[in-house]
Design a protein around this motif. Structure first.
Motif, PDB file in Angstrom:
ATOM      1  N   ILE A  41     -11.845 -11.742   9.706  1.00 15.01           N
ATOM      2  CA  ILE A  41     -10.808 -11.657   8.580  1.00 15.01           C
ATOM      3  C   ILE A  41     -10.892 -12.886   7.682  1.00 15.01           C
ATOM      4  O   ILE A  41     -10.755 -12.535   6.359  1.00 15.01           O
ATOM      5  N   ASP A  66     -14.167 -13.086   5.575  1.00 14.87           N
ATOM      6  CA  ASP A  66     -14.061 -11.917   4.548  1.00 14.87           C
ATOM      7  C   ASP A  66     -13.127 -12.515   3.266  1.00 14.87           C
ATOM      8  O   ASP A  66     -13.486 -12.665   2.281  1.00 14.87           O
ATOM      9  N   GLN A  67     -11.848 -13.211   3.871  1.00 12.88           N
ATOM     10  CA  GLN A  67     -10.899 -13.275   2.900  1.00 12.88           C
ATOM     11  C   GLN A  67     -11.266 -14.469   2.309  1.00 12.88           C
ATOM     12  O   GLN A  67     -11.093 -14.722   0.850  1.00 12.88           O
ATOM     13  N   GLN A 100       1.213 -11.878  -1.585  1.00  9.35           N
ATOM     14  CA  GLN A 100       2.357 -11.198  -1.913  1.00  9.35           C
ATOM     15  C   GLN A 100       3.022 -10.706  -0.595  1.00  9.35           C
ATOM     16  O   GLN A 100       2.413  -9.538   0.116  1.00  9.35           O
ATOM     17  N   ASN A 140       2.845  -9.571   2.953  1.00 12.70           N
ATOM     18  CA  ASN A 140       1.700  -9.545   3.839  1.00 12.70           C
ATOM     19  C   ASN A 140       0.293  -9.045   3.258  1.00 12.70           C
ATOM     20  O   ASN A 140      -0.621  -9.293   3.625  1.00 12.70           O
ATOM     21  N   ASP A 141       0.511  -9.034   1.754  1.00 12.82           N
ATOM     22  CA  ASP A 141      -0.570  -8.376   1.131  1.00 12.82           C
ATOM     23  C   ASP A 141      -1.752  -9.644   0.771  1.00 12.82           C
ATOM     24  O   ASP A 141      -1.239 -10.777   0.167  1.00 12.82           O
ATOM     25  N   PHE A 142      -3.071  -9.437   0.876  1.00 10.66           N
ATOM     26  CA  PHE A 142      -3.616 -10.319   0.380  1.00 10.66           C
ATOM     27  C   PHE A 142      -4.719  -9.571  -0.854  1.00 10.66           C
ATOM     28  O   PHE A 142      -5.385  -8.693  -0.825  1.00 10.66           O
ATOM     29  N   LEU A 143      -4.206 -10.276  -2.068  1.00  8.21           N
ATOM     30  CA  LEU A 143      -4.579  -9.537  -3.206  1.00  8.21           C
ATOM     31  C   LEU A 143      -5.540 -10.369  -4.305  1.00  8.21           C
ATOM     32  O   LEU A 143      -4.937 -11.313  -4.741  1.00  8.21           O
ATOM     33  N   GLN A 185     -12.333  -7.295  -9.378  1.00 13.42           N
ATOM     34  CA  GLN A 185     -13.712  -7.518  -9.613  1.00 13.42           C
ATOM     35  C   GLN A 185     -14.258  -8.546  -8.512  1.00 13.42           C
ATOM     36  O   GLN A 185     -15.487  -8.834  -8.274  1.00 13.42           O
ATOM     37  N   LYS A 203     -13.384  -8.520  -5.229  1.00 10.76           N
ATOM     38  CA  LYS A 203     -13.629  -7.857  -3.991  1.00 10.76           C
ATOM     39  C   LYS A 203     -14.954  -7.881  -3.154  1.00 10.76           C
ATOM     40  O   LYS A 203     -16.036  -7.919  -4.367  1.00 10.76           O
ATOM     41  N   LEU A 253     -17.369  -4.802  -3.840  1.00 10.58           N
ATOM     42  CA  LEU A 253     -16.578  -4.272  -4.774  1.00 10.58           C
ATOM     43  C   LEU A 253     -16.148  -2.849  -4.359  1.00 10.58           C
ATOM     44  O   LEU A 253     -16.703  -2.165  -3.418  1.00 10.58           O
ATOM     45  N   GLY A 254     -14.696  -2.505  -4.812  1.00  8.82           N
ATOM     46  CA  GLY A 254     -14.104  -1.346  -4.141  1.00  8.82           C
ATOM     47  C   GLY A 254     -14.954  -0.002  -4.654  1.00  8.82           C
ATOM     48  O   GLY A 254     -14.827   0.723  -4.073  1.00  8.82           O
ATOM     49  N   HIS A 267     -20.709  -1.292   2.053  1.00  7.13           N
ATOM     50  CA  HIS A 267     -19.505  -1.708   2.993  1.00  7.13           C
ATOM     51  C   HIS A 267     -20.032  -1.900   4.096  1.00  7.13           C
ATOM     52  O   HIS A 267     -19.925  -2.736   5.024  1.00  7.13           O
ATOM     53  N   PHE A 311     -17.195  -3.130  17.965  1.00  8.83           N
ATOM     54  CA  PHE A 311     -16.336  -2.275  17.406  1.00  8.83           C
ATOM     55  C   PHE A 311     -14.913  -3.010  16.881  1.00  8.83           C
ATOM     56  O   PHE A 311     -14.363  -2.541  16.008  1.00  8.83           O
ATOM     57  N   GLU A 331     -19.352   0.959  14.234  1.00  8.81           N
ATOM     58  CA  GLU A 331     -19.382   1.909  15.455  1.00  8.81           C
ATOM     59  C   GLU A 331     -20.642   1.679  15.952  1.00  8.81           C
ATOM     60  O   GLU A 331     -21.763   2.193  15.692  1.00  8.81           O
ATOM     61  N   PHE A 338     -16.110  -2.395 -13.429  1.00 10.41           N
ATOM     62  CA  PHE A 338     -14.716  -2.511 -13.596  1.00 10.41           C
ATOM     63  C   PHE A 338     -14.165  -1.094 -13.994  1.00 10.41           C
ATOM     64  O   PHE A 338     -13.057  -0.401 -13.923  1.00 10.41           O
ATOM     65  N   ARG A 395     -10.188   3.771  -1.597  1.00  6.79           N
ATOM     66  CA  ARG A 395     -10.733   4.079  -0.179  1.00  6.79           C
ATOM     67  C   ARG A 395      -9.688   4.360   0.736  1.00  6.79           C
ATOM     68  O   ARG A 395      -8.579   3.673   0.890  1.00  6.79           O
ATOM     69  N   VAL A 427      -3.622  -4.301   4.777  1.00  9.34           N
ATOM     70  CA  VAL A 427      -2.782  -5.292   3.927  1.00  9.34           C
ATOM     71  C   VAL A 427      -4.062  -6.647   3.583  1.00  9.34           C
ATOM     72  O   VAL A 427      -3.687  -7.173   2.671  1.00  9.34           O
TER      73      VAL A 427
END
Lengths: 295, 240
Positions: free
Chosen positions: A90, A93-94, A114, A116-119, A123, A125, A128-129, A136, A217, A222, B17, B24, B77
């Motif tokens: 983690i 990745d962060q 913010q 608990n959130d890591f934001l 762009q 990511k 990218l999402g 991924h 895992f 998987e 973008f 997801r 999160v």
């Protein structure tokens, strides 16, 4: 897969099994074996090179470099694998995302943490999402390789360090007497001879690495243990055309056979490599070979 | 030439973008009928059908991600996916860490299953999945709780005698009891737990939450949600 598989409930045992073992979900199971083998094939050389770098810097005459190498070995060897796998991935990745965020979105004003959130900005990511799922998965695989390589690299570094120290001092002195520089001595005399001392330790590591693959895992990949557990679990006729009770025992038995045969093959191969490395060496193994040849 | 390549790359990035609407969706894939992996190896179940329909109504492109239950909230999160849709009951404890949409399954009963109907569910050993409301309930009920990472293992613990009973969502246990050939039976009284099942989101994701809430509203209003619940959970399931 086969044409007669349309209604499995009417089939005899053998045909039922052929249908059952070729369902799409079983194909994912078989593919996960390839995934594990691929991971091992990629991780082993990367970990070995991490180890080599670690051992080289630990031996360095420059103090800061030596501290770096020794620190790496001490810290990673001292932290439990599972803690490392849960926390480190983690964090890795962060940190990737944070670095990319600072490069691609310098004007971003919202706080990155913010509650608990890591934001980071969308762009930044990684990946990218919007990337397709295979990206991924590839990224997850890459994180797994890096994590495994860092952990096993530390152990390998210690083994290689020991191997380097075990090369007889006389060999190095002879090299110096011939006028070789430090670098030449290292590459031409020390490195070719250290493997025979390092191999028993490295082969241990390889065995442990094979058995550590179920940790995958934890990294969201998987692997074969995940699929064995999933496939072996009770299936009711409501949600599957192949209902069966708890069959996890059989699946795990299969994994047992797989792991045992894999480690056996490794043992045989490593044995051969050891014989080869012992050739002409001033070790008891090399001595035994000389006697064998002259007898 | 270099400039040309750079600007093409920049263009490719900006094109990315524009379609940043991919959401997801994280799920467990081990909890039929809510979510599971079917014979073909794909995700299937009530929540998969529901999620796809919600995304369609909210005009979002959705992609499914499997994640094990233990780390499903931490991965949300830290941004590895954007929603949890995995039979997760709405509770106050979880609400402190993440946000929930309104429920899409009304509060439903949890039940005990054992090998005999007179099993000691109040003072015996009861199995439940880790970090579920059922596990929390057992811990406070006075029975001895043993926790397992997957729902499958909780039921196996009863079959092999390690636990006296298993406590889980009744909808999960029902098909297992029906097909056990009398080995597994209901025990004790059903317990209504939690505030229904909702979709989990990051607390900072208010916009997405509003979109999904609107989509759930529209499915509740035109009756499709009720039809879907009855299709997957049977005639007797609680509906809106």
């Amino acid at each position: 897969m086969f044409s007669y598989c349309a209604d499995p409930s009417t089939l005899d045992t053998f045909r039922w099994l052929t249908c059952y073992l070729t369902t799409g979900v079983h194909m994912s199971f078989y593919k996960s074996f390839l995934l594990v083998l691929a991971l091992l094939a990629v991780t082993a050389p990367v970990a070995l090179s991490f180890g080599f770098l670690g051992a080289m810097s630990a031996r360095s005459p420059m103090k800061p470099v030596s501290w770096l190498g020794k620190g790496y070995i001490a810290i990673v060897r001292g932290v439990p694998d599972i803690a490392f796998f849960l926390f480190f991935v983690i964090a890795l990745d962060q940190s990737f995302e944070l670095i990319k965020h600072n490069i691609v979105c310098p004007d971003w004003t919202d706080p990155i943490r913010q509650g608990n959130d890591f934001l980071v900005c969308p762009q930044a990511k990684v990946p990218l999402g919007t990337s397709p799922e295979y990206v991924h998965q590839l990224y997850g695989f890459l994180l797994a390789v890096i994590t495994f390589a860092i952990v096993f690299g530390a152990f390998a570094a210690n083994v290689l360090y020991g191997g380097m120290q075990a090369v007889p001092r006389a060999q190095l002195e002879t090299a110096e007497a011939y006028g070789m520089t430090r670098r030449q001595t290292f590459w031409r005399v020390l490195v070719p001879q250290m493997w025979v001392y390092a191999l028993p330790g490295l082969s241990n590591l390889w065995m442990v690495l094979i058995k550590a693959t179920p940790l995958l895992f934890l990294l969201g990949i998987e692997d074969i243990v995940y699929w064995a557990r999933e496939l072996g679990g009770t299936k009711t006729s409501k949600f599957s055309a192949y209902p069966h009770p708890d069959w996890r025992m059989w699946y795990f038995l299969f994994l047992l056979i797989f792991y045992l045969s894999f480690t056996k093959v490794s043992e045989v191969v490593l044995e051969r490599v050891m014989r080869r490395l012992n050739k002409g060496q001033a070790t008891s193994g090399g001595e035994a070979m000389r006697k064998e040849a002259s007898a | 030439m270099k400039k040309l390549i750079l600007s093409t790359a920049a263009l490719a990035l900006t094109a990315g973008f524009a379609m940043a609407d991919t959401v997801r969706m994280g799920t467990e894939g081990a909890y039929p009928p809510y979510n599971f992996i079917n014979d073909a190896g794909n995700l299937d179940g009530f929540e998969i059908v529901l999620g796809n329909e919600l995304c369609k109504r909210a005009s979002l492109t959705c992609e499914w991600v499997k994640n094990d239950w233990d780390s499903i909230i931490p991965n949300l999160v830290s941004g590895n996916y954007d929603t949890i849709i995995a039979g997760m009951s709405i509770t106050d404890e979880r609400d402190e860490v993440i946000d929930f949409t309104q429920n899409y399954i009304p509060p439903a009963d949890s039940a005990y299953v054992a090998t005999s109907a007179d099993a000691d569910v109040a003072g015996g050993v009861v199995a439940a999945q880790t970090a579920t409301i059922q596990a929390g309930y057992i811990a406070e009920s006075g029975a001895a709780l043993i926790e397992f990472a997957t729902p499958e293992e909780t039921v196996a613990a009863v079959r092999n005698g390690e636990a006296d009973a298993v406590f889980a969502d009744k909808d999960y246990l029902a098909p297992l009891v029906d097909e056990s050939g009398g080995e597994l039976v209901w025990a004790g009284a059903d317990v209504p737990l939690g505030g229904g099942v909702g979709m989990g989101l990051r607390e900072s994701d208010g916009e997405l939450k509003a979109k999904f809430n609107a989509a759930i509203d529209s499915m509740k209003a035109d009756g499709t949600l009720n039809a879907l619940i009855i299709e997957w959970f049977g005639e007797n399931a609680a509906t809106y």
